[in-house]
Design an enzyme around this catalytic site. Sequence first.
Site, PDB file in Angstrom:
ATOM      1  N   ASN A 181     -29.675 -42.329 -90.152  1.00 18.85           N
ATOM      2  CA  ASN A 181     -30.322 -43.474 -89.511  1.00 18.85           C
ATOM      3  C   ASN A 181     -30.568 -44.432 -90.588  1.00 18.85           C
ATOM      4  O   ASN A 181     -30.665 -45.576 -90.144  1.00 18.85           O
ATOM      5  CB  ASN A 181     -31.361 -43.005 -88.700  1.00 18.85           C
ATOM      6  N   LYS A 204     -26.911 -36.282-101.752  1.00 14.23           N
ATOM      7  CA  LYS A 204     -25.970 -35.794-100.951  1.00 14.23           C
ATOM      8  C   LYS A 204     -26.234 -36.602 -99.426  1.00 14.23           C
ATOM      9  O   LYS A 204     -27.206 -36.178 -98.762  1.00 14.23           O
ATOM     10  CB  LYS A 204     -25.819 -34.412-100.509  1.00 14.23           C
ATOM     11  N   SER A 257     -34.011 -33.144 -89.747  1.00 13.79           N
ATOM     12  CA  SER A 257     -34.519 -32.382 -88.629  1.00 13.79           C
ATOM     13  C   SER A 257     -35.381 -31.276 -89.060  1.00 13.79           C
ATOM     14  O   SER A 257     -35.339 -30.878 -90.272  1.00 13.79           O
ATOM     15  CB  SER A 257     -33.450 -31.840 -87.793  1.00 13.79           C
ATOM     16  N   GLU A 278     -39.312 -34.674 -95.053  1.00 15.90           N
ATOM     17  CA  GLU A 278     -39.601 -35.970 -93.958  1.00 15.90           C
ATOM     18  C   GLU A 278     -38.928 -35.630 -92.687  1.00 15.90           C
ATOM     19  O   GLU A 278     -37.729 -35.911 -92.783  1.00 15.90           O
ATOM     20  CB  GLU A 278     -39.217 -37.286 -94.756  1.00 15.90           C
ATOM     21  N   CYS A 312     -37.256 -41.396 -86.758  1.00 15.21           N
ATOM     22  CA  CYS A 312     -38.212 -40.325 -86.793  1.00 15.21           C
ATOM     23  C   CYS A 312     -39.536 -40.368 -86.425  1.00 15.21           C
ATOM     24  O   CYS A 312     -40.166 -39.508 -85.773  1.00 15.21           O
ATOM     25  CB  CYS A 312     -38.016 -39.461 -88.076  1.00 15.21           C
ATOM     26  N   GLU A 415     -38.421 -33.931 -79.446  1.00 18.27           N
ATOM     27  CA  GLU A 415     -37.692 -35.106 -79.915  1.00 18.27           C
ATOM     28  C   GLU A 415     -36.391 -35.524 -79.493  1.00 18.27           C
ATOM     29  O   GLU A 415     -35.540 -34.729 -79.649  1.00 18.27           O
ATOM     30  CB  GLU A 415     -37.799 -35.139 -81.492  1.00 18.27           C
ATOM     31  N   GLU A 492     -43.154 -40.429 -99.293  1.00 20.76           N
ATOM     32  CA  GLU A 492     -42.193 -41.531-100.078  1.00 20.76           C
ATOM     33  C   GLU A 492     -42.960 -42.756-100.025  1.00 20.76           C
ATOM     34  O   GLU A 492     -43.708 -43.046 -99.113  1.00 20.76           O
ATOM     35  CB  GLU A 492     -40.880 -41.264 -99.162  1.00 20.76           C
TER      36      GLU A 492
END
Length: 518
Positions: A181, A204, A257, A278, A312, A415, A492
Amino acid sequence: MFLRAVGSGLTLLFRTPGLAAVAAMSTGTFVQLEPLNYRGGARVEPVDSSGTEKAFEPATGRVIATLQCSGENEVNLAVKSAKDAFEIWRKKSGMERGQVLLEAARMVKEQKDAIAIMETINNGKSIFEARLDIDTSWQCLEYYAGLAASMAGEHVQLPNGSFGYTRREPLGVCVGIGAWNYPFQIACWKSAPALACGNAMIFKPSPFTPMSALLLAEIYTKAGAPPGLFNVVQGGAATGQFLCQHRHVAKVSFTGSVPTGMKIMEMSSKGIKPVTLELGGKSPLIIFSDCDLENAVKGALVANFLTQGQVCCNGTRVFVQKEIIDKFTKEVVKQTQNIRIGDPLLEDTRMGPLINGPHLERVLGFIKSAKEEGATVLYGGEPYEPTDPKLKHGYYMTPCILTNCRDDMTCVREEIFGPVMSILSFKTEAEVLDRANDTTFGLAAGVFTRDIQRAHRVAAELQAGTCYINNYNVSPVELPFGGYKKSGFGRENGRVTIEYYSQLKTVYVEMGDVESPF
């Protein structure tokens, strides 16, 4: 290597040598940029593969890249390249590392429009949003460039002239695993603090969005980073497993996820590797009757419909106090009807396509089950076909507003990761706090009220890593971001992230004779 334009349209050229890519402005004219791996300061073909993945242009449904998933040998080479670069990088001063990050930030800022176009073609978000993402990306690089020179330990005076001191040292080779995203932004959020602390990184990206990280890799090299300091490997679960279990990887940072995060944690635990996770969310947005209604409506839209709802921390459970729920709902529907859906490369588009076909079907499936469980669709929630024939195979839907929702409904508890807002009514502060916290997630939360005491009181009680007062989905790089509960741990952004990419060494210095009972 070039992205070849196969149709007409405005063409932008990257000015950075090695970042020789061409992006065409017309949707559907984008062809694969090859190779898709980056190792030792250059694009390379992987020496082995664990399979192939196709990446699509969400706006048109066309395949824009077929990538070779990096096999174990390719991962080994990437780790070796990172280790070699780490030995050079860790010996540089914080000021020297900061200069490289500053130059990288300058280059990202200079090429913002071209990077944003590539992001939009590969991801589907509107070009308007993509540019904002690139802004937060170069800001992140600048922020950690400033912190790089400030890393220091402390001196502790001990009895009889002895003393001790601490050293903050890098971890080594870190792995970043990104989500689809925010492809470029996540690559920056993970690499900037890692590199500022003296680490190397292997990144990655999601196989759905494989391209953006390559642009960042080329920028780091051009900015003066040692070849191999930031490598890119492509692939899915198998490639991620090779990375997490590699004995020379010191840390793993993952965005994605909850189920995948659990697997990342399990694999990393076998090597006692620290992880930052996260993960997902089902965040509450609480709107009290004394709020500024216009701002609350704007906040609800931002909390649900950015990046087609594929965020998220979105505040998808919108709790509205009973006294204003009718007025609020009417205005939210009115504003949602005005959202322009279509070609994400057009300047006036505010909602592009979802990431791919299976994900679109998954989101529509949630709406179907919500209706079966008794929710009412006030607006949207259907497949959408833009008038432009080039877009007929894209993954579009209308943003959806659900009412008559209950806390036990699937659409309220799970979600959805799409443009679906669930509106729920509440009466009292105590009641809504109990309901807001009744979830396994804890990534974000928000409150709209003019009562500043209540605002702080509610924020203190909400079980979430980030709480917004009278706004939502704002992520300044100066503030830490991360979750509670199953939304993950670690942070983060912000100064605290330095602690997640470094380790502390204590040194004791004896200035007298050794006292020994032997």
